[in-house]
Design an enzyme around this catalytic site. Structure first.
Site, mmCIF file in Angstrom:
data_model
loop_
_atom_site.group_PDB
_atom_site.id
_atom_site.type_symbol
_atom_site.label_atom_id
_atom_site.label_comp_id
_atom_site.label_asym_id
_atom_site.label_seq_id
_atom_site.Cartn_x
_atom_site.Cartn_y
_atom_site.Cartn_z
ATOM 1 N N LYS A 22 59.072 8.454 8.179
ATOM 2 C CA LYS A 22 59.429 9.395 9.258
ATOM 3 C C LYS A 22 60.168 10.608 8.695
ATOM 4 O O LYS A 22 59.815 11.745 8.984
ATOM 5 C CB LYS A 22 60.322 8.675 10.273
ATOM 6 C CG LYS A 22 61.054 9.602 11.223
ATOM 7 C CD LYS A 22 61.851 8.854 12.262
ATOM 8 C CE LYS A 22 63.286 8.539 11.896
ATOM 9 N NZ LYS A 22 64.244 9.647 12.059
ATOM 10 N N ASN A 23 61.214 10.341 7.902
ATOM 11 C CA ASN A 23 62.098 11.435 7.502
ATOM 12 C C ASN A 23 61.502 12.327 6.419
ATOM 13 O O ASN A 23 62.087 13.350 6.075
ATOM 14 C CB ASN A 23 63.468 10.889 7.104
ATOM 15 C CG ASN A 23 64.216 10.355 8.327
ATOM 16 O OD1 ASN A 23 63.807 10.598 9.464
ATOM 17 N ND2 ASN A 23 65.292 9.620 8.095
ATOM 18 N N ARG A 91 66.922 16.223 16.879
ATOM 19 C CA ARG A 91 67.661 17.086 15.971
ATOM 20 C C ARG A 91 66.792 17.626 14.835
ATOM 21 O O ARG A 91 66.955 18.770 14.397
ATOM 22 C CB ARG A 91 68.841 16.293 15.409
ATOM 23 C CG ARG A 91 69.699 17.057 14.461
ATOM 24 C CD ARG A 91 70.852 16.207 13.978
ATOM 25 N NE ARG A 91 71.387 16.715 12.728
ATOM 26 C CZ ARG A 91 72.344 17.608 12.655
ATOM 27 N NH1 ARG A 91 72.885 18.093 13.735
ATOM 28 N NH2 ARG A 91 72.771 18.027 11.481
ATOM 29 N N CYS A 115 75.029 13.799 19.168
ATOM 30 C CA CYS A 115 74.172 12.696 19.571
ATOM 31 C C CYS A 115 74.952 11.417 19.438
ATOM 32 O O CYS A 115 76.138 11.437 19.120
ATOM 33 C CB CYS A 115 72.908 12.654 18.733
ATOM 34 S SG CYS A 115 73.240 12.109 17.088
ATOM 35 N N ARG A 120 77.064 16.217 15.303
ATOM 36 C CA ARG A 120 76.239 16.554 14.132
ATOM 37 C C ARG A 120 75.974 18.050 14.125
ATOM 38 O O ARG A 120 74.922 18.528 14.540
ATOM 39 C CB ARG A 120 74.930 15.753 14.143
ATOM 40 C CG ARG A 120 75.173 14.278 13.869
ATOM 41 C CD ARG A 120 73.957 13.451 14.143
ATOM 42 N NE ARG A 120 72.960 13.496 13.094
ATOM 43 C CZ ARG A 120 71.757 12.947 13.212
ATOM 44 N NH1 ARG A 120 71.411 12.353 14.324
ATOM 45 N NH2 ARG A 120 70.893 13.007 12.215
ATOM 46 N N ASP A 308 71.035 4.576 7.406
ATOM 47 C CA ASP A 308 69.970 4.194 8.339
ATOM 48 C C ASP A 308 69.646 2.701 8.284
ATOM 49 O O ASP A 308 68.782 2.223 9.030
ATOM 50 C CB ASP A 308 68.702 5.031 8.077
ATOM 51 C CG ASP A 308 68.937 6.505 8.368
ATOM 52 O OD1 ASP A 308 69.913 6.831 9.072
ATOM 53 O OD2 ASP A 308 68.149 7.344 7.873
ATOM 54 N N ARG A 400 61.033 6.011 18.529
ATOM 55 C CA ARG A 400 61.178 7.268 17.765
ATOM 56 C C ARG A 400 60.802 7.063 16.313
ATOM 57 O O ARG A 400 60.350 8.002 15.649
ATOM 58 C CB ARG A 400 62.626 7.763 17.826
ATOM 59 C CG ARG A 400 63.029 8.244 19.190
ATOM 60 C CD ARG A 400 64.405 8.816 19.135
ATOM 61 N NE ARG A 400 64.444 9.842 18.096
ATOM 62 C CZ ARG A 400 65.500 10.548 17.792
ATOM 63 N NH1 ARG A 400 66.622 10.359 18.438
ATOM 64 N NH2 ARG A 400 65.456 11.454 16.844
HETATM 65 N N1 EPU Z 1 76.661 17.699 8.764
HETATM 66 C C1 EPU Z 1 77.538 18.718 9.060
HETATM 67 N N2 EPU Z 1 77.032 19.998 9.115
HETATM 68 C C2 EPU Z 1 75.710 20.270 8.884
HETATM 69 C C3 EPU Z 1 74.845 19.225 8.566
HETATM 70 C C4 EPU Z 1 75.345 17.933 8.521
HETATM 71 O O1 EPU Z 1 78.712 18.501 9.288
HETATM 72 O O2 EPU Z 1 75.327 21.447 8.942
HETATM 73 C C5 EPU Z 1 77.176 16.306 8.707
HETATM 74 C C6 EPU Z 1 76.563 15.448 9.809
HETATM 75 O O3 EPU Z 1 77.277 15.589 10.997
HETATM 76 C C7 EPU Z 1 76.636 14.060 9.222
HETATM 77 C C8 EPU Z 1 76.476 14.302 7.725
HETATM 78 O O4 EPU Z 1 76.746 15.693 7.511
HETATM 79 O O5 EPU Z 1 77.888 13.497 9.463
HETATM 80 C C9 EPU Z 1 75.084 13.977 7.181
HETATM 81 O O6 EPU Z 1 74.105 14.630 7.946
HETATM 82 P P1 EPU Z 1 72.697 15.047 7.328
HETATM 83 O O7 EPU Z 1 72.542 16.505 7.521
HETATM 84 O O8 EPU Z 1 72.552 14.497 5.958
HETATM 85 O O9 EPU Z 1 71.722 14.282 8.299
HETATM 86 P P2 EPU Z 1 70.403 14.811 8.979
HETATM 87 O O10 EPU Z 1 69.641 15.661 8.048
HETATM 88 O O11 EPU Z 1 70.729 15.348 10.319
HETATM 89 C C10 EPU Z 1 68.902 12.853 8.143
HETATM 90 C C11 EPU Z 1 68.071 11.780 8.764
HETATM 91 C C12 EPU Z 1 68.954 10.757 9.440
HETATM 92 C C13 EPU Z 1 69.906 10.172 8.398
HETATM 93 C C14 EPU Z 1 70.693 11.298 7.695
HETATM 94 C C15 EPU Z 1 71.554 10.800 6.549
HETATM 95 C C16 EPU Z 1 66.059 12.958 9.340
HETATM 96 C C17 EPU Z 1 65.150 13.445 10.393
HETATM 97 N N3 EPU Z 1 67.169 12.371 9.746
HETATM 98 O O12 EPU Z 1 69.634 13.457 9.206
HETATM 99 O O13 EPU Z 1 68.092 9.730 9.916
HETATM 100 O O14 EPU Z 1 70.803 9.281 8.998
HETATM 101 O O15 EPU Z 1 69.777 12.268 7.173
HETATM 102 O O16 EPU Z 1 70.779 10.137 5.608
HETATM 103 O O17 EPU Z 1 65.759 13.058 8.166
HETATM 104 C C18 EPU Z 1 67.382 7.946 11.249
HETATM 105 O O18 EPU Z 1 66.290 7.992 10.666
HETATM 106 O O19 EPU Z 1 67.715 6.991 12.011
HETATM 107 C C19 EPU Z 1 68.344 9.027 11.046
HETATM 108 C C20 EPU Z 1 69.373 9.253 11.855
#
Ligand code: EPU
Length: 421
Positions: A22-23, A91, A115, A120, A308, A400
């Site tokens: 997915k990711n 997101r 969320c 986030r 995850d 999802r």
């Molecule tokens: N964060 C910030 N500011 C930003 C971006 C992130 O403060 O601009 C913080 C977030 O709030 C969080 C941390 O940094 O506390 C990590 O967030 P990250 O940006 O790494 O997460 P993401 O890109 O939004 C992806 C996956 C998530 C997974 C995270 C961490 C996708 C679509 N989603 O999210 O997957 O938990 O990386 O590995 O790739 C899931 O699949 O269930 C899922 C939630």
């Protein structure tokens, strides 16, 4: 409303196929917007998040067609207004920001909210784009990013954010000069995006090292690419097998990307083997499960233990003989599912980012609700291991990220069905 019914206690046998990640798929779909030529993505999972991303791409003017596991994407025309509804729901929709700004010099996109995993924000994404010369403003809940042209530069991320790393990497592909992203996330899916981009003619390197360097090029072409297998899905089924009692084979499993999960399972006492680099086999039986050892799990950015898989392993630890501690250093509020596990007899205390689990619980079936995707997966783990019947609501969250979940588990012998309630 749909719900998943499970009669726990069945032994699982046979093999379960692992779908595409997915990711990775969601980001590759966004990356396909960097070119006006056709792209083909194979092994794309048929999950709700992918369907929402299709809506976002179509809303931006791309043509998208699915044939089986293959998606054909052609963004000959590319708009600058992302459709608000699917972005509000998911997101990952903000991942189109980098490619659209790179190609069109502007985007107007709904501000994704907080969320159920905690707040986030997307400040790293926006600050990175600003460092590349873009102007960012907010208006009526929308973010507007504008840049006549993006200029390569050095960017430092305060935290190795997966989404920010990918968004900035994609934006940098068409920027002028060289962009270097420091403290970049090292998740394997970022390597998939790098390989896809380079196949399109981009010049990206460093994924997996923490420093990603992108040399801008004037344009990129279309390509065909196969999405990597989903390590989180494989880990979910590993934990299911360990909890339920099983002799289960998972294939194709990205064993090399599951090191932290496999090490933790060994520490718990789960019997697994990897006969080859894309196969995992787990064996567990009743008496063995009673001997599972408690452990300390810290969910961290890759190569640490994946956040995850944090909910699923917590569900497994309710069976261990002793007290475990699980903390999540990535998401600040990812223990919402603990209340639901308690309804099934688990003993869990949560304080902020940490949960304490007193193992040895006799889990019993209950009516519970999934509040998010991986929290829902944890409820499936617990329900398969529990005595009696469970009814899991909130199935839309599970859909999802997992396609054909009931079918695949049924084929392995689980008593699981989807019902209308
Ligand atoms: N964060 C910030 N500011 C930003 C971006 C992130 O403060 O601009 C913080 C977030 O709030 C969080 C941390 O940094 O506390 C990590 O967030 P990250 O940006 O790494 O997460 P993401 O890109 O939004 C992806 C996956 C998530 C997974 C995270 C961490 C996708 C679509 N989603 O999210 O997957 O938990 O990386 O590995 O790739 C899931 O699949 O269930 C899922 C939630």
């Amino acid at each position: 409303m749909e719900a998943i019914w499970i009669q726990g206690g069945s032994r699982l046998e046979g093999s379960i196929p692992i779908h595409g990640a997915k990711n990775s798929a969601l980001k590759l779909m966004a990356a396909a917007l960097l070119t006006d030529q056709p792209c083909r993505l194979d092994n794309v999972p048929d999950i709700r998040d992918v369907r929402m991303m299709v809506q976002i791409l179509e809303g931006l003017g791309a043509q998208v067609r699915r044939e089986g596991d293959t998606l054909f994407i052609e963004a000959r025309e590319l708009g600058v207004e992302a459709p608000p509804e699917p972005v509000r729901e998911m997101r990952a929709g903000i991942q189109v920001m980098g490619p659209v700004v790179a190609r069109r010099g502007r985007i107007r996109i709904f501000q994704p909210g907080g969320c159920s995993l905690g707040p986030r924000p997307i400040d790293f994404h926006l600050r990175g784009l600003e460092a590349m010369g873009a102007r960012v403003r907010e208006e009526y809940g929308f973010i507007i990013v504008e840049a006549e042209h993006l200029q390569g530069t050095d960017i430092y991320l305060d935290f190795p954010s997966v989404g920010a790393t990918e968004n900035l990497m994609m934006a940098a592909v068409l920027a002028e000069g060289t962009t270097v992203i420091h403290n970049a996330a090292r998740e394997p899916e970022i390597g998939d995006v790098e390989r896809f981009l380079n196949q399109c003619g981009a010049r990206v390197n460093g994924s997996g090292t923490g420093v990603i360097r992108v040399e801008g090029v004037p344009a990129v072409q279309g390509t065909s690419y196969q999405v990597m297998p989903d390590r989180i899905e494989a880990a979910t089924f590993l934990v299911v097998a360990a909890a339920a009692g099983a002799d289960l084979t998972l294939r194709p499993a990205p064993v090399v990307h599951l090191e932290a999960v496999l090490a933790k399972l060994s520490q718990i006492g789960v019997d697994w083997e990897s006969p080859d680099p894309s196969t995992l086999r787990v064996r567990s039986r009743g008496a063995m499960r009673e001997m599972y050892r408690p452990v300390h799990v810290r969910a961290l950015p890759y190569p640490g233990f994946p956040t995850d898989v944090q909910p699923q392993i917590t569900a497994l630890l309710t069976l261990a003989r002793g007290t475990s501690i699980v903390s999540d250093e990535v998401h600040s509020a990812r223990f919402g599912y603990a209340d639901e596990l308690r309804r099934m007899g688990a003993q869990i205390w949560v304080d902020g980012r940490t949960a304490v689990i007193k193992g040895g619980s006799h889990l019993t079936g209950a009516r519970v609700t999934a509040g998010d995707l991986r929290g829902g997966a944890a409820l499936i783990v617990a329900a398969l291991a529990a005595e009696g019947e469970s009814l899991i609501e909130g199935v839309q969250h599970i859909d999802r990220g997992y396609a054909k979940l009931e079918e695949r588990l049924q084929q392995a012998g689980a008593k699981i069905r989807r019902l209308e309630v």
